[in-house]
Scaffold this active site. Sequence first.
Site, PDB file in Angstrom:
ATOM      1  N   ASP A  56       0.727  -1.279  -0.066  1.00 30.12           N
ATOM      2  CA  ASP A  56       0.157  -0.051  -0.153  1.00 30.12           C
ATOM      3  C   ASP A  56       0.828   1.200  -0.053  1.00 30.12           C
ATOM      4  O   ASP A  56       2.056   1.199   0.260  1.00 30.12           O
ATOM      5  CB  ASP A  56      -0.868  -0.102   1.260  1.00 30.12           C
ATOM      6  CG  ASP A  56      -0.315  -0.445   2.584  1.00 30.12           C
ATOM      7  OD1 ASP A  56       1.000  -0.638   2.387  1.00 30.12           O
ATOM      8  OD2 ASP A  56      -0.979  -0.805   3.167  1.00 30.12           O
ATOM      9  N   ASP A  99      -7.282  -2.833  14.260  1.00 28.48           N
ATOM     10  CA  ASP A  99      -8.703  -3.048  13.881  1.00 28.48           C
ATOM     11  C   ASP A  99      -8.883  -4.300  13.033  1.00 28.48           C
ATOM     12  O   ASP A  99      -9.946  -4.441  12.235  1.00 28.48           O
ATOM     13  CB  ASP A  99      -9.301  -1.907  13.277  1.00 28.48           C
ATOM     14  CG  ASP A  99      -8.768  -1.416  12.029  1.00 28.48           C
ATOM     15  OD1 ASP A  99      -7.578  -2.112  11.770  1.00 28.48           O
ATOM     16  OD2 ASP A  99      -9.012  -0.355  11.417  1.00 28.48           O
ATOM     17  N   HIS A 101      -7.158  -4.580  10.250  1.00 25.30           N
ATOM     18  CA  HIS A 101      -6.649  -4.613   8.699  1.00 25.30           C
ATOM     19  C   HIS A 101      -5.474  -5.248   8.280  1.00 25.30           C
ATOM     20  O   HIS A 101      -4.693  -5.279   9.298  1.00 25.30           O
ATOM     21  CB  HIS A 101      -7.021  -3.017   8.448  1.00 25.30           C
ATOM     22  CG  HIS A 101      -5.772  -2.293   8.878  1.00 25.30           C
ATOM     23  ND1 HIS A 101      -5.841  -0.856   9.354  1.00 25.30           N
ATOM     24  CD2 HIS A 101      -4.265  -2.463   9.137  1.00 25.30           C
ATOM     25  CE1 HIS A 101      -4.665  -0.527   9.806  1.00 25.30           C
ATOM     26  NE2 HIS A 101      -3.895  -1.527   9.471  1.00 25.30           N
ATOM     27  N   GLU A 153      -9.801  -1.768   5.588  1.00 23.99           N
ATOM     28  CA  GLU A 153     -10.290  -1.606   6.805  1.00 23.99           C
ATOM     29  C   GLU A 153     -11.389  -2.619   7.136  1.00 23.99           C
ATOM     30  O   GLU A 153     -12.142  -2.903   6.151  1.00 23.99           O
ATOM     31  CB  GLU A 153     -10.650  -0.082   6.822  1.00 23.99           C
ATOM     32  CG  GLU A 153      -9.519   0.867   6.695  1.00 23.99           C
ATOM     33  CD  GLU A 153      -8.852   0.901   8.092  1.00 23.99           C
ATOM     34  OE1 GLU A 153      -8.496  -0.238   8.962  1.00 23.99           O
ATOM     35  OE2 GLU A 153      -8.233   1.985   8.465  1.00 23.99           O
TER      36      GLU A 153
HETATM   37  P1  PGA Z   1       2.256  -1.360  12.788  1.00 23.90           P
HETATM   38  O1  PGA Z   1       0.991  -1.331  11.477  1.00 23.90           O
HETATM   39  O2  PGA Z   1       3.115  -2.162  12.174  1.00 23.90           O
HETATM   40  O3  PGA Z   1       2.883   0.134  12.592  1.00 23.90           O
HETATM   41  O4  PGA Z   1       1.744  -1.504  13.990  1.00 23.90           O
HETATM   42  C1  PGA Z   1       0.426  -2.382  11.155  1.00 23.90           C
HETATM   43  C2  PGA Z   1      -0.811  -1.935  10.064  1.00 23.90           C
HETATM   44  O5  PGA Z   1      -1.181  -1.283  10.184  1.00 23.90           O
HETATM   45  O6  PGA Z   1      -0.724  -3.087   9.256  1.00 23.90           O
END
Ligand code: PGA
Length: 256
Positions: A63, A132, A134, A139
Site C-alpha cells: 500500500d 482493528d 486490517h 479496513e
Molecule cells: P504497525 O502497523 O506495524 O505500525 O503496527 C500495522 C498495520 O497497520 O498493518
Amino acid sequence: MEIVIQPTEEGATGVAARLMARLLRDKPDAVLGLATGSTPLPLYRELARMKLDWRRVTTFNLDEYVGLAPKHPASYHYFMRENLFRHINISEKNIHIPDGMAADVPAFCRRYEERIRRAGGIDLQLLGIGSDGHIGFNEPSSSLASRTRIKTLTARTRRDNARHFGGEARAPHHVITMGIGTIMESWHCLLLAFGKKKARAIAGAVEGPITAMNPASVLQLHPKVTICLDEDAASLLKMKRYYRWVFDNKPEWQTF
Ligand code: PGA
C-alpha cells in the site's frame, strides 16, 4: 494456520527472517509481497544483516498513501528505501510500490494487479495487522474479495498512524492498497504482530468468525498462513498451549 508464539518480538522476528531467507535461497527469483509500519522494521534489519542475494527477487508493496510523493518521509516509498532497499542488492526495476501520485488511480490499480499476475503471482506475502484487524489497508467492512483500489482510512487507523505525520489532522484519509482478494492469491502469507495493542485483533483473526469486520480473519480460508507473535500479541488466544506444542514438535522437514 500455523501460529508461532515466541517469548519476545526479537524471537518472532528471527523465525520470520529464517523463513524468508530459506525462500530466497530455494527460489532466488522469488516474488515477495512487502509490508510497512513498525512491525516489519526489525525483520528488514535482520534480512539486511543476513546478506542474502536479492538480485533476481521481485517485490510488490501492499500500500501507499494517496497524495504523498516518494520523497515524502512518511511515504511508504521512502520507508522501503530507507529501511530495506538501500541495504540490499535488489534491482530497482524489480521494485513495485503503489503510486500515491497516480493521476488515474483506478487505471493504476488495474496495472498493479496485472504486474503481479505477469510476475507469476506472489510467493510470500508479508503482513502486519492493524489494531482493528486490517491487512494491507483493508479496513473493517472491506470486501473479502477486493482487489487493489483506493480506500478511506478509519479514524482509528489515522490515530494509530498520526505519529508519522506530526498529528492526526495531517494524516491522509486515502490510500491505495492491494485488496483482500489480491492478498489471498499469494502462495504463502506471513503475518507478524507484536504487543498487547494487537492482541484483540489477533484473537479475532485466528479464533473468531470469518468476518469483514476483522479483515485478517479471512486468512482462515488461506491454505498456507504463518503467524509469528510475541507473548503480548498472543495473550488473548484460547488455544495458546496447543499452538506452542505444535511448533515445538514439528517433524524435522517442517522446521525453520
Ligand atoms: P504497525 O502497523 O506495524 O505500525 O503496527 C500495522 C498495520 O497497520 O498493518
